[in-house]
Design an enzyme around this catalytic site. Structure first.
Site, PDB file in Angstrom:
ATOM      1  N   HIS A  73      -2.063  -2.006  -9.842  1.00  0.00           N
ATOM      2  CA  HIS A  73      -3.076  -1.406  -8.975  1.00  0.00           C
ATOM      3  C   HIS A  73      -4.326  -2.254  -9.016  1.00  0.00           C
ATOM      4  CE1 HIS A  73      -5.671   1.568  -7.096  1.00  0.00           C
ATOM      5  NE2 HIS A  73      -4.552   2.100  -6.649  1.00  0.00           N
TER       6      HIS A  73
ATOM      7  N   HIS B 166       0.880  -1.186   0.000  1.00  0.00           N
ATOM      8  CA  HIS B 166       0.000   0.000   0.000  1.00  0.00           C
ATOM      9  C   HIS B 166       0.911   1.228   0.000  1.00  0.00           C
ATOM     10  CE1 HIS B 166      -3.537   2.316   0.639  1.00  0.00           C
ATOM     11  NE2 HIS B 166      -3.868   1.965   1.868  1.00  0.00           N
TER      12      HIS B 166
ATOM     13  N   ASP C  51       2.988   5.617  -6.586  1.00  0.00           N
ATOM     14  CA  ASP C  51       4.216   5.502  -5.794  1.00  0.00           C
ATOM     15  C   ASP C  51       5.474   5.374  -6.642  1.00  0.00           C
ATOM     16  OD1 ASP C  51       3.011   5.632  -3.264  1.00  0.00           O
ATOM     17  OD2 ASP C  51       2.347   3.563  -3.449  1.00  0.00           O
TER      18      ASP C  51
HETATM   19  N1  CMC Z   1       5.161  -6.689 -10.204  1.00  0.00           N
HETATM   20  C1  CMC Z   1       5.069  -7.911 -10.770  1.00  0.00           C
HETATM   21  N2  CMC Z   1       3.941  -8.620 -10.866  1.00  0.00           N
HETATM   22  C2  CMC Z   1       2.835  -8.071 -10.339  1.00  0.00           C
HETATM   23  C3  CMC Z   1       2.844  -6.797  -9.737  1.00  0.00           C
HETATM   24  C4  CMC Z   1       4.055  -6.106  -9.675  1.00  0.00           C
HETATM   25  N3  CMC Z   1       4.128  -4.887  -9.110  1.00  0.00           N
HETATM   26  N4  CMC Z   1       1.590  -6.504  -9.306  1.00  0.00           N
HETATM   27  C5  CMC Z   1       0.828  -7.551  -9.632  1.00  0.00           C
HETATM   28  N5  CMC Z   1       1.576  -8.497 -10.262  1.00  0.00           N
HETATM   29  C6  CMC Z   1       1.092  -9.759 -10.844  1.00  0.00           C
HETATM   30  C7  CMC Z   1       0.767 -10.778  -9.774  1.00  0.00           C
HETATM   31  O1  CMC Z   1       1.873 -11.610  -9.483  1.00  0.00           O
HETATM   32  C8  CMC Z   1      -0.378 -11.520 -10.417  1.00  0.00           C
HETATM   33  O2  CMC Z   1       0.157 -12.399 -11.384  1.00  0.00           O
HETATM   34  P1  CMC Z   1      -0.528 -13.837 -11.665  1.00  0.00           P
HETATM   35  O3  CMC Z   1      -1.869 -13.516 -12.280  1.00  0.00           O
HETATM   36  O4  CMC Z   1       0.400 -14.537 -12.578  1.00  0.00           O
HETATM   37  O5  CMC Z   1      -0.657 -14.515 -10.323  1.00  0.00           O
HETATM   38  C9  CMC Z   1      -1.139 -10.438 -11.185  1.00  0.00           C
HETATM   39  O6  CMC Z   1      -0.142  -9.455 -11.494  1.00  0.00           O
HETATM   40  C10 CMC Z   1      -2.287  -9.801 -10.391  1.00  0.00           C
HETATM   41  O7  CMC Z   1      -1.757  -9.361  -9.142  1.00  0.00           O
HETATM   42  P2  CMC Z   1      -2.585  -9.305  -7.787  1.00  0.00           P
HETATM   43  O8  CMC Z   1      -1.642  -9.329  -6.641  1.00  0.00           O
HETATM   44  O9  CMC Z   1      -3.653 -10.349  -7.820  1.00  0.00           O
HETATM   45  O10 CMC Z   1      -3.279  -7.892  -7.933  1.00  0.00           O
HETATM   46  P3  CMC Z   1      -3.951  -7.082  -6.762  1.00  0.00           P
HETATM   47  O11 CMC Z   1      -4.985  -6.236  -7.370  1.00  0.00           O
HETATM   48  O12 CMC Z   1      -4.364  -7.976  -5.658  1.00  0.00           O
HETATM   49  O13 CMC Z   1      -2.735  -6.189  -6.187  1.00  0.00           O
HETATM   50  C11 CMC Z   1      -1.193  -4.464  -5.855  1.00  0.00           C
HETATM   51  C12 CMC Z   1      -2.553  -4.862  -6.451  1.00  0.00           C
HETATM   52  C13 CMC Z   1      -1.055  -2.930  -5.936  1.00  0.00           C
HETATM   53  C14 CMC Z   1      -1.109  -4.877  -4.391  1.00  0.00           C
HETATM   54  C15 CMC Z   1      -0.075  -5.137  -6.692  1.00  0.00           C
HETATM   55  O14 CMC Z   1      -0.121  -4.724  -8.039  1.00  0.00           O
HETATM   56  C16 CMC Z   1       1.315  -4.891  -6.108  1.00  0.00           C
HETATM   57  O15 CMC Z   1       1.739  -5.637  -5.217  1.00  0.00           O
HETATM   58  N6  CMC Z   1       2.063  -3.839  -6.606  1.00  0.00           N
HETATM   59  C17 CMC Z   1       3.352  -3.509  -6.035  1.00  0.00           C
HETATM   60  C18 CMC Z   1       3.162  -2.696  -4.760  1.00  0.00           C
HETATM   61  C19 CMC Z   1       2.695  -1.289  -5.044  1.00  0.00           C
HETATM   62  O16 CMC Z   1       3.233  -0.597  -5.887  1.00  0.00           O
HETATM   63  N7  CMC Z   1       1.700  -0.841  -4.263  1.00  0.00           N
HETATM   64  C20 CMC Z   1       1.170   0.519  -4.363  1.00  0.00           C
HETATM   65  C21 CMC Z   1      -0.232   0.540  -4.880  1.00  0.00           C
HETATM   66  S1  CMC Z   1      -0.782   2.202  -5.340  1.00  0.00           S
HETATM   67  C22 CMC Z   1      -0.820   3.139  -3.904  1.00  0.00           C
HETATM   68  C23 CMC Z   1      -1.559   2.557  -2.756  1.00  0.00           C
HETATM   69  O17 CMC Z   1      -2.620   1.979  -2.900  1.00  0.00           O
HETATM   70  O18 CMC Z   1      -1.074   2.708  -1.647  1.00  0.00           O
END
Ligand code: CMC
Length: 447
Positions: free
Chosen positions: A326, A285, A382
């Site tokens: 996201h 987050h 971010d």
């Molecule tokens: N790098 C590599 N792979 C990723 C990333 C990433 N940053 N984000 C998602 N994926 C992949 C993930 O492994 C999954 O792949 P698969 O379908 O093969 O299993 C797919 O994309 C979907 O990911 P998810 O975790 O199911 O997606 P989510 O909606 O639950 O998570 C997220 C969203 C923001 C937590 C995630 O994209 C992430 O961990 N990003 C990196 C951390 C980040 O930058 N967070 C800040 C978010 S914006 C500001 C805020 O909200 O605070």
């Protein structure tokens, strides 16, 4: 299958089931069919409860870990269209607010639903400005932290501690009491954040100045020393104010959900904001901005970018490209676009951060790579914000604090809305129990 019996859900719940605004559901287990009203593109999860296999059956529930498809409230504050990359506060596009407003104008908009006129704005600025001081005893709590305590740990503890200084805040049903705490929280967040920074580097705390704007005051409290007054560059003050606007609210994200969840128990706003800030602290987050900087430093050079991208892809979710992806935005994050543009203006004043070139290359390669394209992973807010914070002289450990300061207005606007919502109930999700059934106790000597 037996005869189909049609049962109507309680029509008062989410609109009429007459006509086309209804969902027809057939339960194959019983052959019964149900009409569930649809309102605002939703069915009521409670309407599922009537779907039972028999009198002893608890009734159907919706299973949605991580709330991927569950609306937990109605809201009139922030609108996001993740596919189109749209973000609006109270109907105003984020791009317009970032260009034309100050952070405090936007905070007022979030809290009151309308942009302030001149008189309302002046009063609001006055109310915030005259609450920026913190109780001297709070300073003693700050003194108790180790010099290397994480700034978010200090911030969360200090906000929670504030609830003990303002016991009237427990009266969450009085709108006058609430607005007073709202002013206090928005006003004191920068002071606490600045004090945490000063504590970590062993400098004396600098008190707020009433003749400075919200963002200028914060930068001055961070960097003025008893030996030398610090006058921040106006471009950098404006950049910080814009970053505050971009981070002010983001509808039902993890931190806001925590705020609403804690607030639903009628907990005081200081304890609720402390809980929301704790959620924000996490690296998935608001903690991601700190992780992006660590990642860019770890990559180290443009030539290492392809190898790093390969590691992320082979990590299969274990290693992530921080600042990418996201839950809601699946096209682009409009905040990231604004920040990327602003980074250039900031670097004209501060000099170019070499990590920017690594970030640009990471973005360039990732946006062409099938892995990221298929999963709709784009830079989020971010990805570039940390580079600006660093250019402002802020250490990376404090980046999430800079997210928490402006998000306080959003948390409090959502908290106000929750408490005024006649449908507000204590947040209490259900579970699907998969553990053992009733079993005999085994004494210690027989295990
Ligand atoms: N790098 C590599 N792979 C990723 C990333 C990433 N940053 N984000 C998602 N994926 C992949 C993930 O492994 C999954 O792949 P698969 O379908 O093969 O299993 C797919 O994309 C979907 O990911 P998810 O975790 O199911 O997606 P989510 O909606 O639950 O998570 C997220 C969203 C923001 C937590 C995630 O994209 C992430 O961990 N990003 C990196 C951390 C980040 O930058 N967070 C800040 C978010 S914006 C500001 C805020 O909200 O605070």
């Amino acid at each position: 299958m037996g005869t189909v019996e049609t049962i109507k859900a309680d029509e008062s719940a989410a609109g009429s089931s007459e006509g086309r605004d209804a969902l027809s559901v057939v339960d194959r287990r019983t052959g019964k069919s149900y009409e569930l009203p649809i309102a605002n593109g939703t069915i009521r999860a409670m309407d599922l409860r009537q779907i039972k296999t028999g009198a002893d059956d608890f009734g159907l529930m919706a299973y949605d870990p991580g709330f991927l498809n569950t609306a937990a409230c109605t809201s009139r504050i922030t609108f996001i269209d993740g596919d189109k990359g749209i973000l609006r506060y109270r109907g105003y596009p984020i791009e317009v607010l970032a260009e034309k407003c100050t952070y405090l104008e936007v905070a007022y908009l979030l809290l009151h639903g309308e942009l302030p006129d001149q008189k309302q704005y002046e009063k609001f600025v006055h109310d915030i400005t005259y609450h920026t001081m913190i109780h001297e005893s709070l300073k003693k709590i700050m003194d108790a932290f180790n010099y290397d305590a994480h700034p978010m740990g200090m911030l969360i503890s200090m906000i929670a501690a504030m609830s003990t200084f303002y016991p009237e805040a427990h009266n969450v049903h009085d709108p006058k009491v609430r607005i007073k705490q709202i002013h206090r929280l928005i006003a004191k967040m920068p002071t606490i954040a600045a004090f945490a920074y000063r504590h970590s580097i062993g400098l004396p705390y600098m008190y707020p100045s009433n003749d400075l704007s919200y963002s200028e005051n914060f930068l001055t409290m961070l960097f003025t020393t008893p030996a030398e007054h610090f006058k921040p560059n106006p471009t950098l003050v404006r950049a910080l104010d814009v970053l505050f606007i971009l981070h002010a609210d983001h509808e039902q994200n993890c931190g806001t959900n925590a705020m609403r969840s804690i607030g639903s128990a009628h907990t005081d706003p200081y304890s609720s904001v402390a809980g929301a800030a704790a959620a924000l602290y996490g690296p998935l987050h608001g903690g991601a901005n700190e992780e992006v900087l660590k990642m860019l430093e770890q990559v180290g050079s443009i030539s290492r970018v392809p190898a790093f991208i390969k590691e992320v892809k082979e990590g299969k979710g274990e290693k992530r490209l921080m600042g990418f992806g996201h839950r809601v935005y699946k096209n682009f994050d409009p905040r990231a676009k604004i920040i990327k543009r602003m980074a250039e203006e900031v670097f004209e004043v501060t000099g170019r951060n070499p990590l920017l070139d690594i970030a640009l290359e990471l973005e360039r390669i990732a946006l062409q790579d099938d892995y990221f394209v298929k999963r709709k992973l784009y830079p989020n807010v971010d990805f570039y914000s940390g580079l600006i914070y660093e250019a402002l002289g802020i250490p990376s450990a404090a980046f999430t604090v800079l997210f928490a300061i402006p998000r306080t207005a959003g948390w409090l606007a959502q908290w106000e809305e929750l408490l005024e919502d006649p449908e507000n109930k204590i947040a209490r999700p259900r579970q699907v129990y998969l553990g053992p059934g009733d079993r005999p106790f085994v004494p210690m000597n027989k295990r």
